[in-house]
Design a protein around this motif. Structure first.
Motif, mmCIF file in Angstrom:
data_model
loop_
_atom_site.group_PDB
_atom_site.id
_atom_site.type_symbol
_atom_site.label_atom_id
_atom_site.label_comp_id
_atom_site.label_asym_id
_atom_site.label_seq_id
_atom_site.Cartn_x
_atom_site.Cartn_y
_atom_site.Cartn_z
ATOM 1 N N GLY A 22 24.226 -80.997 -2.536
ATOM 2 C CA GLY A 22 22.843 -80.264 -2.875
ATOM 3 C C GLY A 22 21.985 -80.426 -1.450
ATOM 4 N N PHE A 23 22.498 -80.786 -0.463
ATOM 5 C CA PHE A 23 21.637 -81.148 0.709
ATOM 6 C C PHE A 23 22.207 -79.698 1.720
ATOM 7 C CE2 PHE A 23 22.161 -85.310 -1.135
ATOM 8 C CZ PHE A 23 20.678 -85.313 -1.363
ATOM 9 N N GLY A 24 21.329 -78.955 2.040
ATOM 10 C CA GLY A 24 21.460 -77.915 3.265
ATOM 11 C C GLY A 24 22.446 -76.533 2.493
ATOM 12 N N ASP A 25 23.004 -76.064 3.247
ATOM 13 C CA ASP A 25 23.767 -74.692 3.170
ATOM 14 C C ASP A 25 25.048 -74.876 3.900
ATOM 15 O OD1 ASP A 25 21.630 -73.468 1.649
ATOM 16 O OD2 ASP A 25 20.982 -72.647 3.254
ATOM 17 N N SER A 77 27.075 -69.343 9.254
ATOM 18 C CA SER A 77 27.997 -68.415 10.180
ATOM 19 C C SER A 77 27.855 -67.261 9.867
ATOM 20 C CB SER A 77 29.306 -68.911 10.183
ATOM 21 O OG SER A 77 30.268 -68.410 11.297
ATOM 22 N N ASP A 78 28.009 -66.727 8.426
ATOM 23 C CA ASP A 78 28.020 -65.353 8.129
ATOM 24 C C ASP A 78 26.552 -64.800 8.379
ATOM 25 O OD1 ASP A 78 30.725 -65.175 7.302
ATOM 26 O OD2 ASP A 78 30.345 -65.870 5.257
ATOM 27 N N SER A 79 25.472 -65.460 8.494
ATOM 28 C CA SER A 79 24.080 -64.873 8.356
ATOM 29 C C SER A 79 24.023 -64.563 9.957
ATOM 30 C CB SER A 79 23.213 -66.033 8.031
ATOM 31 O OG SER A 79 23.172 -66.974 8.842
ATOM 32 N N VAL A 80 24.541 -65.047 10.918
ATOM 33 C CA VAL A 80 24.607 -64.792 12.433
ATOM 34 C C VAL A 80 25.806 -64.094 12.809
ATOM 35 C CG1 VAL A 80 22.399 -66.128 12.755
ATOM 36 C CG2 VAL A 80 24.833 -66.987 12.881
ATOM 37 N N ARG A 81 26.381 -63.496 12.035
ATOM 38 C CA ARG A 81 28.186 -63.025 12.286
ATOM 39 C C ARG A 81 27.879 -62.121 13.697
ATOM 40 N NH1 ARG A 81 32.545 -59.771 11.804
ATOM 41 N NH2 ARG A 81 31.187 -58.101 10.858
ATOM 42 N N THR A 82 29.010 -62.380 14.528
ATOM 43 C CA THR A 82 28.928 -61.607 15.585
ATOM 44 C C THR A 82 30.356 -61.129 15.873
ATOM 45 O OG1 THR A 82 29.932 -63.262 17.616
ATOM 46 C CG2 THR A 82 27.450 -63.284 17.049
ATOM 47 N N LEU A 83 30.851 -60.321 16.946
ATOM 48 C CA LEU A 83 31.970 -59.787 17.132
ATOM 49 C C LEU A 83 33.125 -60.731 17.484
ATOM 50 C CD1 LEU A 83 31.184 -56.453 19.159
ATOM 51 C CD2 LEU A 83 32.250 -56.729 16.908
ATOM 52 N N ILE A 84 32.634 -62.037 17.774
ATOM 53 C CA ILE A 84 33.543 -63.189 18.241
ATOM 54 C C ILE A 84 33.381 -64.321 17.138
ATOM 55 C CG2 ILE A 84 33.792 -62.555 20.519
ATOM 56 C CD1 ILE A 84 31.837 -65.039 21.034
ATOM 57 N N THR A 85 32.869 -64.034 16.060
ATOM 58 C CA THR A 85 33.015 -64.876 14.904
ATOM 59 C C THR A 85 34.226 -64.901 14.434
ATOM 60 O OG1 THR A 85 30.849 -64.740 14.236
ATOM 61 C CG2 THR A 85 32.120 -65.683 12.623
ATOM 62 N N PRO A 86 35.228 -65.953 14.362
ATOM 63 C CA PRO A 86 36.493 -65.608 13.976
ATOM 64 C C PRO A 86 36.802 -65.496 12.628
ATOM 65 C CG PRO A 86 36.197 -67.803 15.211
ATOM 66 C CD PRO A 86 35.141 -67.190 14.857
ATOM 67 N N SER A 87 37.879 -64.836 11.897
ATOM 68 C CA SER A 87 38.266 -64.577 10.638
ATOM 69 C C SER A 87 37.979 -65.964 9.863
ATOM 70 C CB SER A 87 39.510 -64.138 10.243
ATOM 71 O OG SER A 87 39.669 -62.907 10.871
ATOM 72 N N THR A 123 25.485 -81.474 10.494
ATOM 73 C CA THR A 123 24.271 -81.558 9.521
ATOM 74 C C THR A 123 23.181 -80.738 10.060
ATOM 75 O OG1 THR A 123 24.949 -84.018 9.289
ATOM 76 C CG2 THR A 123 22.623 -83.488 8.888
ATOM 77 N N TYR A 124 22.935 -80.900 11.541
ATOM 78 C CA TYR A 124 21.854 -79.793 11.772
ATOM 79 C C TYR A 124 22.105 -78.242 11.369
ATOM 80 C CZ TYR A 124 18.702 -77.303 14.925
ATOM 81 O OH TYR A 124 17.956 -76.603 15.408
ATOM 82 N N THR A 125 23.200 -78.020 11.704
ATOM 83 C CA THR A 125 23.629 -76.417 11.343
ATOM 84 C C THR A 125 23.419 -76.246 9.874
ATOM 85 O OG1 THR A 125 25.275 -76.339 12.977
ATOM 86 C CG2 THR A 125 25.108 -74.505 11.310
ATOM 87 N N GLU A 126 23.954 -76.964 8.884
ATOM 88 C CA GLU A 126 23.701 -76.970 7.304
ATOM 89 C C GLU A 126 21.934 -76.916 6.925
ATOM 90 O OE1 GLU A 126 27.517 -79.411 6.310
ATOM 91 O OE2 GLU A 126 25.709 -80.466 6.380
ATOM 92 N N PHE A 127 21.231 -77.468 7.874
ATOM 93 C CA PHE A 127 19.903 -77.230 7.598
ATOM 94 C C PHE A 127 19.144 -76.190 8.504
ATOM 95 C CE2 PHE A 127 21.118 -81.392 5.914
ATOM 96 C CZ PHE A 127 20.083 -81.588 4.565
ATOM 97 N N ALA A 128 19.550 -75.973 9.462
ATOM 98 C CA ALA A 128 18.614 -75.293 10.527
ATOM 99 C C ALA A 128 19.308 -74.048 11.021
ATOM 100 C CB ALA A 128 18.111 -76.312 11.783
ATOM 101 N N ASN A 129 20.542 -73.633 10.742
ATOM 102 C CA ASN A 129 21.310 -72.693 11.218
ATOM 103 C C ASN A 129 21.745 -72.862 12.561
ATOM 104 O OD1 ASN A 129 22.515 -70.038 11.487
ATOM 105 N ND2 ASN A 129 21.048 -69.319 9.981
#
Length: 263
Positions: free
Chosen positions: A34-37, A43-53, A104-110
């Motif tokens: 229940g902590f963070g996303d 990753s999907d929220s900022v997907r780029t052309l080099i985000t892997p499958s 941890t940082y990414t789960e809370f701050a992207n």
């Protein structure tokens, strides 16, 4: 090279590696509590052309398992005087813990500039370990199949992840909000990453584990961004070929092949 002797390792180093792996793996379970996303959602929220499958990230399962096995193995009394572990212990602990801090940082701050800095800290630690592995003499079985294999794979994956993180950070910050319209720029990033990985493979005596994992990342980029832009697809193919060739050149020397495979 003798792997034991007057290279007594401190208890602090051995315990720190165990704690680092607990942080590395444990951080990924925070969203389930229940902590963070989830990192995948970020990753999907900022997907780029080099985000892997998405399937490419399944590699974290073996990487986590390998890290856990390493943490247990290095703490055994038989490894108390291991010279290689004494050399790589602290940078390994920093690299492993930084992966947990990044999660941890990414789960809370992207995927922000801070996340990019954290992942580069981990990558630097892994490259220090990789350098020591390359310079080391004859490996024991545990050093070869636990330490060298795991950290070579981690170094390759973090090399690719660093490039992806930078690209995502640009999207998150709005610098490349329409990344899909800049496939050439994105391809250049992949190309630079591929050349860097090829050079790293060559300089690490044709390290097969590094080459295989980096090509795994390139394949995942090919089957996602490469399907949206031909220039990305061809860059992935070229980068993969360069890494594969670097591995072949390095392993063509019998001493290098013996270094990584033991025969």
């Amino acid at each position: 090279m003798v792997n034991s002797g007057s290279h007594s390792r401190s208890a602090a180093q051995r315990v720190s590696i165990i704690l680092a792996v607990i942080i590395q793996i444990g951080a990924t379970f925070l969203p389930a509590l229940g902590f963070g996303d989830p990192i995948g959602d970020r990753s999907d929220s900022v997907r780029t052309l080099i985000t892997p499958s998405g399937w490419a990230f399944s590699i974290w399962g073996p990487l986590f398992l390998g890290s856990a096995v390493f943490a247990i193995w290095q703490a055994l009394p038989a490894q108390a005087n291991n010279a290689l572990l004494n050399t790589i212990g602290w940078p390994a602990a920093i690299a492993l813990a930084a992966q947990g801090v990044w999660a941890t940082y990414t789960e809370f701050a992207n995927l922000t500039v801070v996340s990019a800095i954290i992942i580069f800290v981990s990558l630097i630690g892994l490259l220090i370990v990789l350098r020591a592995l390359v310079k080391h003499g004859e490996f024991t079985p545990g050093e070869r199949w636990i330490t060298a294999l795991v950290f070579s794979a981690l170094a390759a994956w973090l090399t690719a992840a660093s490039i992806v993180n930078v690209s995502a950070t640009l999207v998150y910050s709005g610098i490349a909000a329409e990344d899909r319209t800049y496939p050439v720029v994105t391809a250049i990033m992949v190309g630079i990453g591929g050349l860097t990985a090829a050079l790293a493979t060559l300089r690490s005596r044709g390290n097969p584990w590094y080459a295989i994992v980096f090509c795994w990342a390139l394949t995942a980029i090919y089957f996602r961004g490469g399907q949206e832009a031909d220039v990305i697809a061809w860059t992935c193919i070229g980068a993969g070929a360069a890494v594969f060739l670097a591995a072949l050149v390095g392993l063509s020397r019998a001493d290098n092949s013996r270094h990584w495979f033991g025969f």
